[in-house]
Structures are given as structure tokens and as C-alpha cells.
Design an enzyme around this catalytic site. Structure first.
Site, PDB file in Angstrom:
ATOM      1  N   HIS A 230      73.156-134.492  10.330  1.00 45.48           N
ATOM      2  CA  HIS A 230      72.860-136.017  10.450  1.00 45.48           C
ATOM      3  C   HIS A 230      71.844-136.271   9.108  1.00 45.48           C
ATOM      4  CE1 HIS A 230      69.244-134.213  12.353  1.00 45.48           C
ATOM      5  NE2 HIS A 230      68.606-135.323  11.679  1.00 45.48           N
ATOM      6  N   ASP A 232      68.400-138.628   8.218  1.00 39.48           N
ATOM      7  CA  ASP A 232      67.501-139.473   8.793  1.00 39.48           C
ATOM      8  C   ASP A 232      67.413-140.818   8.286  1.00 39.48           C
ATOM      9  OD1 ASP A 232      66.717-137.005  10.216  1.00 39.48           O
ATOM     10  OD2 ASP A 232      65.026-136.882   9.003  1.00 39.48           O
ATOM     11  N   HIS A 287      71.317-132.696   7.256  1.00 39.79           N
ATOM     12  CA  HIS A 287      70.810-131.476   7.572  1.00 39.79           C
ATOM     13  C   HIS A 287      71.154-131.322   9.116  1.00 39.79           C
ATOM     14  CE1 HIS A 287      67.831-134.981   8.500  1.00 39.79           C
ATOM     15  NE2 HIS A 287      67.078-134.189   9.217  1.00 39.79           N
ATOM     16  N   ARG A 297      62.383-122.723  19.565  1.00 39.28           N
ATOM     17  CA  ARG A 297      62.122-123.618  18.346  1.00 39.28           C
ATOM     18  C   ARG A 297      61.719-124.732  18.903  1.00 39.28           C
ATOM     19  NH1 ARG A 297      62.918-124.439  12.787  1.00 39.28           N
ATOM     20  NH2 ARG A 297      63.134-126.668  12.298  1.00 39.28           N
TER      21      ARG A 297
HETATM   22  C1  LIG Z   1      62.924-143.941  14.486  1.00 37.36           C
HETATM   23  C2  LIG Z   1      63.892-142.862  14.663  1.00 37.36           C
HETATM   24  C3  LIG Z   1      64.770-142.211  13.835  1.00 37.36           C
HETATM   25  C4  LIG Z   1      65.490-141.589  14.695  1.00 37.36           C
HETATM   26  C5  LIG Z   1      65.876-142.452  15.639  1.00 37.36           C
HETATM   27  C6  LIG Z   1      64.598-143.098  16.011  1.00 37.36           C
HETATM   28  O1  LIG Z   1      64.312-144.346  16.950  1.00 37.36           O
HETATM   29  C7  LIG Z   1      63.639-141.943  16.961  1.00 37.36           C
HETATM   30  C8  LIG Z   1      64.276-140.708  16.948  1.00 37.36           C
HETATM   31  C9  LIG Z   1      64.957-140.131  15.580  1.00 37.36           C
HETATM   32  C10 LIG Z   1      66.015-139.278  15.735  1.00 37.36           C
HETATM   33  C11 LIG Z   1      65.331-137.917  15.870  1.00 37.36           C
HETATM   34  C12 LIG Z   1      66.573-136.903  15.999  1.00 37.36           C
HETATM   35  C13 LIG Z   1      67.707-136.957  14.789  1.00 37.36           C
HETATM   36  C14 LIG Z   1      68.034-138.599  14.659  1.00 37.36           C
HETATM   37  C15 LIG Z   1      69.151-139.032  13.522  1.00 37.36           C
HETATM   38  C16 LIG Z   1      68.095-139.133  16.032  1.00 37.36           C
HETATM   39  O2  LIG Z   1      69.065-139.116  16.594  1.00 37.36           O
HETATM   40  O3  LIG Z   1      67.071-139.512  16.696  1.00 37.36           O
HETATM   41  C17 LIG Z   1      66.957-139.481  14.158  1.00 37.36           C
HETATM   42  C18 LIG Z   1      66.814-140.887  14.012  1.00 37.36           C
HETATM   43  C19 LIG Z   1      67.105-141.498  12.783  1.00 37.36           C
HETATM   44  O4  LIG Z   1      66.486-141.044  11.737  1.00 37.36           O
HETATM   45  O5  LIG Z   1      67.984-142.172  12.743  1.00 37.36           O
HETATM   46  O1  AKG Z   2      63.997-129.579  14.233  1.00 40.16           O
HETATM   47  C1  AKG Z   2      64.227-129.684  13.041  1.00 40.16           C
HETATM   48  O2  AKG Z   2      63.935-129.021  12.038  1.00 40.16           O
HETATM   49  C2  AKG Z   2      64.988-131.056  12.460  1.00 40.16           C
HETATM   50  C3  AKG Z   2      64.654-132.165  13.248  1.00 40.16           C
HETATM   51  C4  AKG Z   2      65.149-133.117  12.834  1.00 40.16           C
HETATM   52  O3  AKG Z   2      66.252-133.338  11.880  1.00 40.16           O
HETATM   53  C5  AKG Z   2      64.856-134.459  13.385  1.00 40.16           C
HETATM   54  O4  AKG Z   2      64.196-134.663  14.256  1.00 40.16           O
HETATM   55  O5  AKG Z   2      65.424-135.533  12.742  1.00 40.16           O
HETATM   56 FE   FE2 Z   3      66.545-135.275  11.004  1.00 38.62          FE
END
Ligand SMILES: C=C1C[C@]23C[C@@]1(O)CC[C@H]2[C@@]12CCC[C@@](C)(C(=O)O1)[C@H]2[C@@H]3C(=O)O
Ligand code: AKG
Ligand code: FE2
Length: 348
Positions: A230, A232, A287, A297
Site C-alpha cells: 500500500h 500511505d 510498501h 514485530r
Molecule cells: C490516517 C490514517 C492513515 C491510515 C488510515 C488512517 O485513518 C489510520 C490508519 C492508517 C493505516 C495504517 C495501516 C496502513 C493503512 C493504509 C491503513 O489501512 O490504515 C494506513 C492508512 C492510510 O495511510 O491511508
Molecule cells: O509496520 C511497518 O513497518 C509498516 C506500517 C505501515 O506501513 C503503516 O502503518 O502504514
Molecule cells: Fe504504511
């Protein structure tokens, strides 16, 4: 009134099967629901010579180093970042304590179907047919409501630590943002330089989210995925990883490159909004996390973005903008429907 970050997720309702994590404590074999196929490209050892640069925040040439790292990788390790090691350790300890609770207790703080905070699997889960070897806990602002659900009588220390960490992350993220804008030569040659930074309202205020991630020891790591590939969504992410490998980034022409933890360093990566404002000069980092058979982890990610109603567009120095303007709120909605294709949909 302005929409908060958590409210911006309200329209994206998820089914419970895409919120409730597995009971990892009771599992000894990888369940079919978590077996990914080889076409998911799980095995990919890449040459060790490739490594993400380590940048000292106080280096005299930090801007140049950041520019090079952002262009090539969209990511760097940051040292001398000013976040006390003890605070990072405390956050990690709280994460261990939280994820170490029995599932039935963690479920008391389950993210609601239209909510953004609390315990649950990654939001991207509905885009994949298989489930991830991962559990997460999302905090936006005060964690008090969910912390009380987990520990009715002793939630305060958890909340204080998370507040303190978010506050420090926010000011570090702002410093990094200014450095990145300098690296983009917003201030180069033309008189407009500081004006562009200072006139962009979204850079004054910010929204942030803290995500605690846990990837328990996995009985068959070669067939499982910790966190699926994915990017961010927000401007930038600041990540602490415990001393356990797993994070990998995708490099065009190379494949998956491991990002092993560097002691004392935080990982900084560009998100989708930075890709937009840099007019695609800086990549948003694709990533993933691979699980580990013997080591648990943990990672702590701070996501930094502008207020949800601010308009994100390529900086005005780019005369041919390759993306149309979008508000963060609109982008969150696009991403929840189209995942990575959201960026393509914004292309001019
Ligand atoms: C602000 C945010 C980024 C995120 C979605 C969220 O609301 C909080 C969780 C974040 C996260 C963490 C894991 C990977 C990710 C793609 C997800 O599913 O939740 C990211 C979100 C993002 O960057 O879109
Ligand atoms: O665990 C990690 O190193 C990555 C976490 C991550 O990609 C995320 O929270 O968006
Ligand atoms: Fe991420």
C-alpha cells in the site's frame, strides 16, 4: 465547522470481517483465510547493497540529502530527530501491553464499522481476498475513550504517553515538512519562495493519526502477508520499528527492498499528498510488511496531514500541474473506493 480526520472516514463503512483480527494466541497453523498465493510475490530477497539513506536532521546539507532521498526512494532514516529514546520505548511498551491482552478484551475497543479509531485490522483489508497477519490500534487525538474500554481502572498512563508522543511527532513532522519544501526548491531563485509556504493554509495547521501495529510470530511466514502492499495517504509518515525486520519497499526495476531497523532512527516516508504537492517529483512509497516465524514485530506509525478541508494541489512553481486539486476529505473518500488508483484518477 471543519471536519476532523476521524469524521472524514465516517462515510466509509466497513463489514465486521474487515475489522476483527484473528485470535493469534489460539492459532498454531496458518488458516486458509490467511494463506496468500505465490503470485502475491511473497519471496523476494534483494541485494543487501541497496539501502535507504540515513540522514542527520542537523546536518548542514540536510536539505540536499533529503532532496536526493525523496527523489530516489521517497523514504529515509532520520537520526538526531530530537524524540527522546525513552518516550519511543514507552510507546512500544504500551503497544506490547495492549496487543498482549486477550482478544475478548481488545474487542471491547473494536473500531466501529463507520469509525476510524480503536482496535482492528488495517483499513485496506477489503481490497484483498486474503486476510493479513496483523492487528492494529488507531488513535486520533485523545485515546481516552478506547483506553477506558481496555483498562477501566488504569488508562491514564497510556493516554498521557500517547498524547505526549503525538505532540512531539506533530512538531517533528512540521520540521520535516519545511525541510522537504525547501528540498523541493519552493524557495529557489524566485521571490515567491517563503510566500508559497506561508500562504498555503494547510501547512499551518495539521491533522495526525497514530497507528500501533502488531505482527505476531507466524507459523508459515512464506505464505502469509503482514501488511499488504500500500501507499500511505497523507503527506508523510514517521515510523518507529522494533528490532525485528519485516518492512519492505517496492523499487521499480529492482523489486522489494528490505528496510531493516536502524537503532535510534525513525523512518520517514512520503505519502500520496506529498506526491501530489511535489507534482510527482517525489514518489509515494509502495510498501508492505512480511511476517516472521520467531519474532513478534511492533511498529508505531504517525501519519501527518493537513486539515481535511484544505485543498491539496501541486505547488504553484510547477507550471504544468499533473494532478487536479483535491481536498483531503475528498481524497480519503476516493482512496476508500479505489485504493492506489485514487492518484491516477486525479491525473490531469
Ligand atoms: C490516517 C490514517 C492513515 C491510515 C488510515 C488512517 O485513518 C489510520 C490508519 C492508517 C493505516 C495504517 C495501516 C496502513 C493503512 C493504509 C491503513 O489501512 O490504515 C494506513 C492508512 C492510510 O495511510 O491511508
Ligand atoms: O509496520 C511497518 O513497518 C509498516 C506500517 C505501515 O506501513 C503503516 O502503518 O502504514
Ligand atoms: Fe504504511
Amino acid at each position: 465547522m471543519a471536519t476532523s480526520l476521524s469524521e472524514a472516514y465516517r462515510d466509509t463503512t466497513l463489514q465486521l470481517k474487515h475489522i476483527i483480527p484473528l485470535d493469534f494466541d489460539s492459532i498454531h497453523d496458518l488458516p486458509e483465510s490467511h494463506v496468500w498465493t505465490t503470485k502475491d510475490n511473497l519471496l523476494s530477497e534483494k541485494p543487501d547493497v541497496l539501502s535507504i539513506p540515513v540522514i542527520d536532521l542537523n546536518a548542514l546539507n540536510a536539505t540536499e540529502l533529503v532532496r536526493n532521498a525523496c527523489q530516489k526512494w521517497g523514504m529515509f532514516h532520520l537520526i538526531n530527530h530530537g524524540i527522546p529514546l525513552r518516550l519511543v520505548e514507552e510507546v512500544e511498551e504500551h503497544a506490547r501491553r495492549l496487543f498482549g491482552l486477550p482478544l475478548e478484551r481488545k474487542l471491547k475497543a473494536l473500531r466501529s464499522p463507520s469509525g476510524a479509531t480503536g482496535y482492528g485490522v488495517a483499513r485496506i483489508s477489503p481490497f484483498f481476498s486474503k486476510l493479513m497477519w496483523h492487528e492494529g490500534f488507531t488513535i486520533m487525538g485523545s485515546a481516552v475513550d478506547h483506553a477506558k474500554e481496555l483498562w477501566p481502572d488504569e488508562y491514564e498512563e497510556f493516554c498521557d504517553t500517547m498524547d505526549n508522543y503525538q505532540k512531539k511527532m506533530k512538531s517533528l513532522a512540521y520540521k520535516i515538512l519545511l525541510l522537504i519544501l525547501k528540498a523541493l526548491e519552493v524557495d529557489d531563485k524566485n521571490q515567491n519562495q517563503d510566500q508559497e509556504i506561508n500562504c498555503t493554509p494547510s501547512f499551518y495547521q495539521s491533522e495526525g493519526a497514530l497507528q500501533l501495529n502488531s505482527y505476531p510470530c507466524c507459523p508459515n511466514p512464506n505464505r502469509a502477508v503482514g501488511l499488504a502492499p500500500h501507499t500511505d495517504s497523507l503527506l508523510l509518515t514517521i515510523l518507529h520499528q522494533n528490532d525485528t525486520n519485516g518492512l519492505q519497499i517496492f523499487q521499480e526495476g529492482t523489486g522489494w527492498v528490505p528496510v531493516p531497523p536502524v537503532s535510534g532512527a525513525l523512518v520517514v516516508n512520503m505519502g500520496d499528498l506529498m506526491h501530489i504537492i511535489s507534482n510527482a517529483h517525489f514518489p509515494t512509497v509502495y510498501h508492505r510488511v512480511v511476517p516472521n516465524e520467531t519474532r513478534h514485530r511492533f511498529s508505531i506509525a504517525y501519519f501527518y496531514g493537513p486539515p481535511t478541508d484544505s485543498i491539496i494541489a501541486p505547488l504553484s512553481k510547477f507550471q504544468i500541474p499533473c494532478f487536479r486539486p483535491v481536498t483531503l476529505k475528498e481524497y480519503i473518500s476516493l482512496k476508500s473506493k479505489h485504493l492506489e488508483k485514487a492518484l491516477t484518477l486525479l491525473r490531469n
